[in-house]
Design an enzyme around this catalytic site. Structure first.
Site, PDB file in Angstrom:
ATOM      1  N   HIS A  47       0.844  -1.193   0.000  1.00  0.00           N
ATOM      2  CA  HIS A  47       0.000   0.000   0.000  1.00  0.00           C
ATOM      3  C   HIS A  47       0.878   1.241   0.000  1.00  0.00           C
ATOM      4  O   HIS A  47       1.948   1.238   0.588  1.00  0.00           O
ATOM      5  CB  HIS A  47      -0.907   0.009   1.237  1.00  0.00           C
ATOM      6  CG  HIS A  47      -2.111   0.861   1.053  1.00  0.00           C
ATOM      7  ND1 HIS A  47      -2.087   2.213   1.238  1.00  0.00           N
ATOM      8  CD2 HIS A  47      -3.367   0.539   0.666  1.00  0.00           C
ATOM      9  CE1 HIS A  47      -3.301   2.691   0.984  1.00  0.00           C
ATOM     10  NE2 HIS A  47      -4.095   1.707   0.632  1.00  0.00           N
ATOM     11  N   ASP A  66      -7.991  -5.341   0.305  1.00  0.00           N
ATOM     12  CA  ASP A  66      -8.502  -6.262  -0.703  1.00  0.00           C
ATOM     13  C   ASP A  66      -8.157  -7.725  -0.419  1.00  0.00           C
ATOM     14  O   ASP A  66      -8.605  -8.618  -1.132  1.00  0.00           O
ATOM     15  CB  ASP A  66      -7.969  -5.878  -2.103  1.00  0.00           C
ATOM     16  CG  ASP A  66      -8.645  -4.630  -2.643  1.00  0.00           C
ATOM     17  OD1 ASP A  66      -9.820  -4.409  -2.311  1.00  0.00           O
ATOM     18  OD2 ASP A  66      -8.006  -3.869  -3.393  1.00  0.00           O
TER      19      ASP A  66
HETATM   20  C1  SDX Z   1      -6.605  -0.364  -2.803  1.00  0.00           C
HETATM   21  O1  SDX Z   1      -4.622   4.064  -2.062  1.00  0.00           O
HETATM   22  C2  SDX Z   1      -5.633   3.558  -1.430  1.00  0.00           C
HETATM   23  O2  SDX Z   1      -6.048   4.008  -0.384  1.00  0.00           O
HETATM   24  C3  SDX Z   1      -6.311   2.382  -2.116  1.00  0.00           C
HETATM   25  C4  SDX Z   1      -7.271   1.538  -1.259  1.00  0.00           C
HETATM   26  C5  SDX Z   1      -8.540   2.269  -0.930  1.00  0.00           C
HETATM   27  O3  SDX Z   1      -9.185   1.939   0.073  1.00  0.00           O
HETATM   28  O4  SDX Z   1      -8.934   3.139  -1.732  1.00  0.00           O
HETATM   29  O5  SDX Z   1      -6.663   1.099  -0.069  1.00  0.00           O
HETATM   30  C6  SDX Z   1      -7.717   0.273  -2.048  1.00  0.00           C
HETATM   31  O6  SDX Z   1      -6.387   0.016  -3.933  1.00  0.00           O
HETATM   32  C7  SDX Z   1      -5.733  -1.401  -2.138  1.00  0.00           C
HETATM   33  C8  SDX Z   1      -4.539  -1.863  -2.997  1.00  0.00           C
HETATM   34  C9  SDX Z   1      -4.960  -2.997  -3.919  1.00  0.00           C
HETATM   35  N1  SDX Z   1      -3.886  -3.388  -4.855  1.00  0.00           N
HETATM   36  C10 SDX Z   1      -3.176  -4.520  -4.745  1.00  0.00           C
HETATM   37  O7  SDX Z   1      -3.343  -5.300  -3.802  1.00  0.00           O
HETATM   38  C11 SDX Z   1      -2.226  -4.784  -5.890  1.00  0.00           C
HETATM   39  C12 SDX Z   1      -0.878  -5.237  -5.346  1.00  0.00           C
HETATM   40  N2  SDX Z   1      -0.251  -4.119  -4.683  1.00  0.00           N
HETATM   41  C13 SDX Z   1       0.629  -3.296  -5.359  1.00  0.00           C
HETATM   42  O8  SDX Z   1       0.682  -3.277  -6.731  1.00  0.00           O
HETATM   43  C14 SDX Z   1       1.090  -2.011  -4.670  1.00  0.00           C
HETATM   44  O9  SDX Z   1       1.475  -2.334  -3.390  1.00  0.00           O
HETATM   45  C15 SDX Z   1       0.136  -0.806  -4.649  1.00  0.00           C
HETATM   46  C16 SDX Z   1      -0.414  -0.474  -6.036  1.00  0.00           C
HETATM   47  C17 SDX Z   1      -1.037  -1.060  -3.722  1.00  0.00           C
HETATM   48  C18 SDX Z   1       0.916   0.433  -4.135  1.00  0.00           C
HETATM   49  O10 SDX Z   1       1.835   0.825  -5.099  1.00  0.00           O
HETATM   50  P1  SDX Z   1       3.044   1.850  -4.817  1.00  0.00           P
HETATM   51  O11 SDX Z   1       2.826   2.637  -3.617  1.00  0.00           O
HETATM   52  O12 SDX Z   1       3.312   2.556  -6.097  1.00  0.00           O
HETATM   53  O13 SDX Z   1       4.252   0.875  -4.487  1.00  0.00           O
HETATM   54  P2  SDX Z   1       5.249   0.194  -5.522  1.00  0.00           P
HETATM   55  O14 SDX Z   1       4.485  -0.579  -6.530  1.00  0.00           O
HETATM   56  O15 SDX Z   1       6.151   1.269  -6.056  1.00  0.00           O
HETATM   57  O16 SDX Z   1       6.043  -0.781  -4.602  1.00  0.00           O
HETATM   58  C19 SDX Z   1       7.093  -0.343  -3.722  1.00  0.00           C
HETATM   59  C20 SDX Z   1       7.983  -1.530  -3.467  1.00  0.00           C
HETATM   60  C21 SDX Z   1       8.505  -2.139  -4.768  1.00  0.00           C
HETATM   61  O17 SDX Z   1       9.734  -2.791  -4.439  1.00  0.00           O
HETATM   62  P3  SDX Z   1      11.117  -2.060  -4.864  1.00  0.00           P
HETATM   63  O18 SDX Z   1      11.087  -1.863  -6.350  1.00  0.00           O
HETATM   64  O19 SDX Z   1      11.173  -0.766  -4.116  1.00  0.00           O
HETATM   65  O20 SDX Z   1      12.172  -3.041  -4.434  1.00  0.00           O
HETATM   66  O21 SDX Z   1       7.245  -2.598  -2.833  1.00  0.00           O
HETATM   67  C22 SDX Z   1       7.154  -3.731  -3.711  1.00  0.00           C
HETATM   68  C23 SDX Z   1       7.493  -3.196  -5.102  1.00  0.00           C
HETATM   69  O22 SDX Z   1       7.986  -4.203  -5.924  1.00  0.00           O
HETATM   70  N3  SDX Z   1       5.748  -4.192  -3.678  1.00  0.00           N
HETATM   71  C24 SDX Z   1       5.346  -5.445  -3.846  1.00  0.00           C
HETATM   72  C25 SDX Z   1       3.945  -5.406  -3.736  1.00  0.00           C
HETATM   73  N4  SDX Z   1       3.544  -4.144  -3.502  1.00  0.00           N
HETATM   74  C26 SDX Z   1       4.651  -3.408  -3.477  1.00  0.00           C
HETATM   75  N5  SDX Z   1       5.992  -6.557  -4.093  1.00  0.00           N
HETATM   76  C27 SDX Z   1       5.265  -7.689  -4.237  1.00  0.00           C
HETATM   77  N6  SDX Z   1       3.904  -7.733  -4.134  1.00  0.00           N
HETATM   78  C28 SDX Z   1       3.239  -6.602  -3.890  1.00  0.00           C
HETATM   79  N7  SDX Z   1       1.894  -6.635  -3.791  1.00  0.00           N
END
Ligand code: SDX
Length: 384
Positions: free
Chosen positions: A263, A317
């Protein structure tokens, strides 16, 4: 011409997009408040409609105010037959989020008078959207199966009526209360992508149906609300606890995101995930265990072991789909249910945006060429 006031931040991370009094997150200390009230309190003591009132009007309703609000919503649940007939023409294979986005936008055709400075217009739009969106979700679901939609039942409260319209059966009271709590938990969450989308659309002074339609389209993506459906597909693909570790390792090796984790704001396990996990357990106690719950718990353990250092934990989620699955709801309706709840937050932000509106018009950093010549087509070389 204005000056650029900060460095470019991909995804606008940490860039404030509004001043807002609607909700608050402390992502290090597991705090989520709606209008200053802890989410745990609301989940225990409130109802979705009372919480929606609180979010949208900024204060708890009195008994009379709540009665009037609930009654107004009760009397606006039906959808016009033209909307129903329009939905009948949607392909059965279409995703319910696309059906919902289209139907929400279509409401604007029927209630087209736009009077954003008239409190009565605002009140009527709030009631209409909260009342009709669940009916549209349920109607599309029944019609894609070849059935007639079920009319709302005036004797039933918001969540009970939705489950009744969806499943064609009177739901168990515990399931209905749990769904109502799920709606509270999903109702609002500061400046997430769909809320930002709603506020940008609102800032043009367009109608509220366009505001909600644009937010629904944004919520649908798998990085946002669409992740709850993806989580269940993932649990089915993993299939059994013994496959969990290998699945996580494969995802990490392929730099593939694990759905329902991570998140932008939460640095701990999302408090909504904690509450949803508890709701899942309550439901299983009454209706029997779900094998995928064990897979989910093992997955949480495996991901935390490998990514805890990066502060990647379950988000809202992750456990919601297990709750809805136990209620017999198909997985492609999980995100529409998120939308039913989030309409409350989007409407609160729509109303707030209108108070001191300025159209959103950020800037960009241009990375293209200048003074390029026009090349006649016969002289152009193929470029990949
Ligand atoms: C919702 O924003 C909100 O408030 C949304 C929400 C709401 O109530 O409205 O909470 C609802 O959208 C929940 C999120 C649902 N999405 C997912 O579950 C999809 C999987 N999650 C990710 O794609 C991600 O964590 C996000 C999209 C939720 C957040 O994206 P960010 O903040 O842009 O973070 P990032 O993708 O840049 O990740 C940062 C680091 C990375 O590693 P590094 O490159 O720094 O080494 O964390 C890692 C990412 O690779 N990472 C994950 C991961 N999420 C982040 N690695 C593996 N699995 C994951 N799910």
């Amino acid at each position: 011409m204005g000056t650029t006031i900060c460095e470019y931040q991909p995804g606008l991370a940490n860039v404030p997009a509004a001043e807002s009094g609607i909700s608050f997150i402390d992502g290090d200390n597991s705090i989520l408040e709606y209008r200053g009230i802890a989410i745990e309190e609301l989940a225990k003591k409130s109802t979705f409609l009372e919480t929606a009132y609180l979010l949208i009007w900024g204060h708890f309703p009195t008994k009379d105010e709540l009665d009037t609000f609930e009654n107004d919503i009760l009397h606006h649940r039906r959808i016009k037959y033209r909307i129903r007939d329009m939905m009948k023409c949607f392909p059965e294979s279409g995703h319910p989020m696309d059906a919902l986005q289209t139907s929400a936008a279509a409401l604007g055709l029927f209630y087209s008078r736009r009077a954003l400075d008239n409190p009565e217009y605002i009140r009527a739009a709030v009631v209409r959207l909260l009342a009709k969106i669940p009916t549209m979700v349920a109607a599309f679901h029944l019609m894609r199966k070849g059935n007639d939609p079920i009319q709302p039942n005036d004797d039933l409260d918001y969540a009970t009526n939705f489950l009744y319209m969806l499943t064609e059966r009177m739901p168990d009271p515990l399931a209905a209360r749990i769904l109502d709590v799920c709606l509270i938990l999903h109702a609002e969450h500061t400046m997430n992508a769909s809320t930002f989308s709603a506020r940008v659309t609102a800032s043009t002074l367009t109608d509220p149906y366009a505001v909600i339609a644009s937010a629904v389209g944004t919520l649908a993506g798998p990085l946002h609300g669409g992740a709850n459906e993806e989580v269940l597909l993932m649990l089915e693909e993993i299939g059994s606890v013994k496959n969990v570790a290998a699945y996580v390792d494969k995802c990490l090796a392929n730099k593939q995101k694990i759905m329902g984790f991570g998140h932008r704001v939460w640095r701990v396990k999302d408090p909504r995930a904690i509450l949803l996990q508890d709701l899942a357990k309550q439901l299983f106690e009454k209706t029997g265990h779900d094998e995928y719950y064990d897979v989910a718990v093992a997955l949480e353990e495996a991901v935390t072991e490998r990514l805890g250092e990066k502060k990647i934990y379950p988000n809202v989620d992750f456990y919601s789909g297990l709750v809805y699955r136990k209620m017999g709801i198909p997985s492609d309706l999980f995100t529409p249910i998120f939308a039913i709840a989030r309409v409350a937050g989007w409407l609160a932000h729509w109303k707030e945006q209108l108070v001191e509106n300025r159209i959103f018009r950020p800037t960009q950093i241009y990375t293209g060429n200048h003074n390029s010549p026009y090349i006649p087509i016969e002289e152009r070389e193929f470029t990949k």
